[in-house]
Each structure stands twice: as structure tokens, then as C-alpha cells.
Motif scaffolding. Structure first.
Motif, PDB file in Angstrom:
ATOM      1  N   UNK A  27       0.952  -1.202   0.058  1.00 49.56           N
ATOM      2  CA  UNK A  27       0.089  -0.002  -0.005  1.00 49.56           C
ATOM      3  C   UNK A  27       0.727   1.192  -0.020  1.00 49.56           C
ATOM      4  N   UNK A  28       2.009   1.047  -0.218  1.00 47.72           N
ATOM      5  CA  UNK A  28       2.838   2.206  -0.177  1.00 47.72           C
ATOM      6  C   UNK A  28       2.719   3.482  -1.293  1.00 47.72           C
ATOM      7  N   UNK A  29       1.856   3.106  -2.137  1.00 47.66           N
ATOM      8  CA  UNK A  29       1.556   3.985  -3.475  1.00 47.66           C
ATOM      9  C   UNK A  29       0.273   4.808  -2.701  1.00 47.66           C
ATOM     10  N   UNK A  30      -0.312   4.336  -1.462  1.00 45.94           N
ATOM     11  CA  UNK A  30      -1.424   5.183  -0.737  1.00 45.94           C
ATOM     12  C   UNK A  30      -0.928   6.006   0.219  1.00 45.94           C
ATOM     13  N   UNK A  31       0.188   5.792   0.534  1.00 45.29           N
ATOM     14  CA  UNK A  31       0.802   6.835   1.538  1.00 45.29           C
ATOM     15  C   UNK A  31       0.807   8.226   1.204  1.00 45.29           C
ATOM     16  N   UNK A  32      -0.061   9.034   1.968  1.00 46.93           N
ATOM     17  CA  UNK A  32       0.023  10.550   1.546  1.00 46.93           C
ATOM     18  C   UNK A  32       1.090  11.295   2.152  1.00 46.93           C
TER      19      UNK A  32
END
Length: 436
Positions: free
Chosen positions: A325-330
Motif C-alpha cells: 500500500x506504499x502508493x497510498x501513503x499520503x
């Protein structure tokens, strides 16, 4: 890329078989140490990444290779390594593996006793999630090596395994049987097991892993890699800098704009300060433009079961555990120089940056689909290099070996690797695993 330390392994010519090889974390580690490796990987996209990186690969199911093609593996392989899929044991999953720990321990006992594979395979089908049984594959490979005519029935000299902390109990069971009972042919090992934090080895990320290092009797006592960096302590950070877990609606960059001095060694140790996200990403390197502006990262994932290791962190802290989910880290950045406390959502981590937070070299050629999942599933290469170094008696690797931009394989090299790994230079073949 090679380590600057002199090489004097306990083995004359180490050669690693990397089970569940993923996009190449352990293989990149081996490359940095000058150690050849062959990876077995089921996922097509991970194999595409490996081919692009120039890594020797078999696009195959680990279990199928053991059952059907073990004799085709290079007989000179003497190091068995791998990180079996963790989904059923991870605290982020449903816990089928954690619930089945006692059952799996019993299967370990039976394998060491020499029970027939067909009988064990039949009973393993009763597990609620078939992935749970994959944690047994390294042991089954170790046993199979002693039965292999192509190898001269020679056991592996060294075994290196890593998994999520919940698997420590199984590694302890591995250690007990490898030391006290031995493989069915009588081969015994000296073994060490523990849970290690990757930031203690220079990885810019808090990630806890249960590790096992085994050496065949006669090759000396194994030891765990010695930490090179201080562990990240959330309570200590919050005491010095204020609580970093700020409300999601109103993050602040106050603490990010104040330089954090390098901690001095304590109690006589000479450990480096842990590596922060800023340390890893601030400077331009390769095609990475650099992130010089202070930033915050918000994530509720990747805590390794410890709430203090997640939440909101600044660029002066290590990342939380990098997951799929690293691409979802804001990522939040300041609006302007005059208002550092007012932030807005900035650009999220690129796959190149996500890989760098895992300690992959810049410009590693992530390919195929589900790239974020590939990054999150990988063994951090710098951590892997420490494990291999400790297992083989080599000096600890220098962090710099993972900071040089990766040079991808040429099209000709990729075609050759794919031809060897899939059976065709341009596509998968019938021998490759089916997605379902």
C-alpha cells in the motif's frame, strides 16, 4: 556493485538458491557481495522485474520445482535462502497461518522423521489457506538436497530464512529439529533465530523480521548480524520532538523543519543514527530528482503489530513498514517558506522512491503490474546483505553499495534470462505457473 570489504567466506564458492525470490531483494544483496544466485518466483510481474534487473530466474512454483525439476537445479548451489509468503502469518492478514502454528510444527516433526511426501501433501490440503504450508518448503528443499543424485546427496551448507515476526515460533522449531534431530540422512546444523529490526542495519524503514541462520555442523557457530545503526524508538522520538501522531485533517511540519542532530553513541557503542526518509531521498541520484523540501507521510499501515511504529512521520524519521500500500501513503509538504506549519498534499512516492525506502538501489527497473505490491513484498536488500554476510562470515556491507543507480539489463540480456526462466525469449510458456 560490490562490497568494499575483503571477501573471505566460510565457503569457497557461495551460490544462493533464493526461494520465493520476489523482485530480487536477496539477489540484489548477493550481487552487492559478489555472490551468484538463482531465484525461483511464481509471480509473472516480479519475474519481469527480475529479468529487467539482470537476475537469474526460474518463473516457476517452488513446490513444483521441488517435486518435478529438482535434479535440474545447479548442483553447485550450497546456500538455501528465502522468505516464504507471509500473508497468512502477518498481523495485516486474517491469521490462518498464526492459528495453524501447532499443526505446522507437527508437520515439521514428521518431515524430519522421513514421512512420505505424498502423505504429507495430502494432509496439507486440509489447511484453511494453502499458502500456510509454503513456510515448510525451505525444510523440504533441505531434505530433498540430501536425496538428490545430481548433487551427490550433498546437503546445503548454509540456510538463511526471514519472515514476519509471527513465524519466529516456527523458526525456533526449525532450529530445534535441525540441531537435535537432524535431516533424515543425519545431517545436523548449528542455528540462531531472532526477530531483528531492519532500521538497525541502515534501512530507512521500521520493519521487524524473524530470521534464521543455520550452518552445517563443521562450518563454525553461526551468529546474527551485528546492528550498525540504532533502533528507532517512537517513545524517545516523541519525548524529544513532541507527539508525531497528529490529526489527519491538520498535519504539521513544525518538527520536520527543525534539524535533528545525529545521536551520539550511548554506553560505549559506536552505532550510527538510524537512517531517515530524508537521508534516503533528499539528494538527487540517477533519475531520482531528490526531495529537499521537508515532508510528512501519513500511513495507518505497516506497523509490524506495534502501534508506535505507524501513524504520521516526518522526513527525519524512518518510514513505517513499506507494504503493497506504499502508493497510498499520503505525503504533505509546506505551502511556502513563510508558512512552514501550513501544509498541502504533495506528490506521493514514486516506485523508485518506494524502492529506495526498501533500500533498493535508485533506478531499479520495476516492471509488470502491481509494482507497489512487489516493492512491499521484497526483502530489503541492505538487510538481506547483512543476513548473508553474517551467515557466510563476511564483513558487514557498507550502505553505500545500495545507493549507486542500478544498471538494467540490455534487451539481449533480458531475452536470454527470460528464455532460461520461462522457456521463451518473448513470453511465458506452458511450463510457467498459471495465474490462478
Amino acid at each position: 556493485m560490490t562490497s568494499t570489504a575483503p571477501h573471505q567466506s566460510i565457503l569457497d564458492k557461495p551460490f544462493v538458491l533464493d526461494l520465493f525470490a520476489g523482485p530480487g531483494g536477496l539477489d540484489v544483496a548477493g550481487r552487492a557481495l559478489g555472490i551468484p544466485s538463482l531465484g525461483i518466483e511464481w509471480d509473472k510481474s516480479a519475474c519481469l522485474t527480475r529479468y529487467a534487473a539482470g537476475l537469474e530466474t526460474l518463473h516457476a512454483d517452488v513446490s513444483a520445482i521441488r517435486k518435478e525439476s529438482f535434479e535440474a537445479l545447479p548442483p553447485e548451489i550450497n546456500v538455501l535462502a528465502g522468505g516464504p509468503p507471509c500473508q497468512t502469518y502477518s498481523v495485516a492478514g486474517k491469521g490462518a497461518g498464526r492459528k495453524a502454528l501447532e499443526e505446522v510444527k507437527e508437520f515439521i516433526k514428521r518431515l524430519m522423521a522421513g514421512d512420505p511426501d505424498e502423505e504429507i501433501d495430502k494432509e496439507l490440503k486440509n489447511l484453511s489457506d494453502p499458502r500456510t504450508a509454503l513456510v515448510l518448503e525451505p525444510l523440504r528443499y533441505a531434505i530433498q538436497a540430501t536425496r538428490s543424485p545430481n548433487r551427490g546427496h550433498r546437503p546445503y551448507d548454509v540456510i538463511v530464512l526471514e519472515q514476519v515476526p509471527a513465524v519466529e515460533a516456527l523458526w525456533v522449531r526449525y532450529a530445534e529439529v535441525l540441531q537435535e534431530i537432524g535431516l533424515p540422512d543425519g545431517t545436523k546444523y548449528k542455528v540462531v533465530v531472532d526477530v531483528l529490526d531492519t532500521e538497525s542495519y541502515g534501512v530507512p524503514q521500521t520493519r521487524s523480521r524473524a530470521v534464521l541462520i543455520a550452518r552445517r555442523e563443521g562450518l563454525g557457530e553461526p551468529s546474527l548480524p551485528k546492528p550498525t545503526h540504532r533502533a528507532y524508538e517512537a517513545k524517545e522520538w516523541n519525548r524529544r520532538n513532541g507527539d508525531s501522531t497528529v490529526p489527519a485533517a491538520q498535519p504539521t511540519l513544525c518538527e520536520a523543519t527543525v534539524p535533528v542532530p545525529r545521536q551520539r553513541p550511548v554506553d560505549g557503542d559506536d552505532l550510527e543514527h538510524w537512517t531517515s526518509m530524508g537521508d534516503a531521498l533528499s539528494e538527487p541520484v540517477g533519475t531520482h530528482p531528490g526531495r529537499r523540501t521537508p515532508f510528512l507521510v501519513r500511513s495507518n499501515y505497516g506497523s509490524s503489530g506495534n502501534p508506535g511504529r505507524r501513524g504520521v512521520r516526518t522526513d527525519r524519521q524512518p518510514a513505517t513498514t513499506v507494504t503493497g500500500r506504499i502508493s497510498r501513503f499520503v505525503v504533505f509538504e509546506p505551502v511556502g517558506d513563510h508558512h512552514p506549519d501550513i501544509v498541502r498534499e504533495g506528490r506521493r512516492f514514486s516506485m523508485n522512491e518506494a524502492g529506495m525506502l526498501q533500500s533498493f538501489p535508485p533506478d531499479y527497473p520495476w516492471s509488470g503490474t502491481a509494482k507497489a505490491q512487489q516493492v512491499g513484498n521484497a526483502v530489503p536488500p541492505l538487510f538481506g546483505a547483512h543476513l548473508l554476510s553474517a551467515a557466510l562470515g563476511l564483513p558487514a556491507p557498507a550502505p553505500e553499495v545500495m545507493r549507486e543507480p542500478w544498471v538494467p539489463a540490455t534487451e539481449e540480456q533480458r531475452a536470454k534470462l527470460r528464455s532460461e526462466g520461462c522457456g521463451s525469449a518473448g513470453d511465458c510458456t506452458a511450463r510457467c505457473p498459471r495465474p490462478e
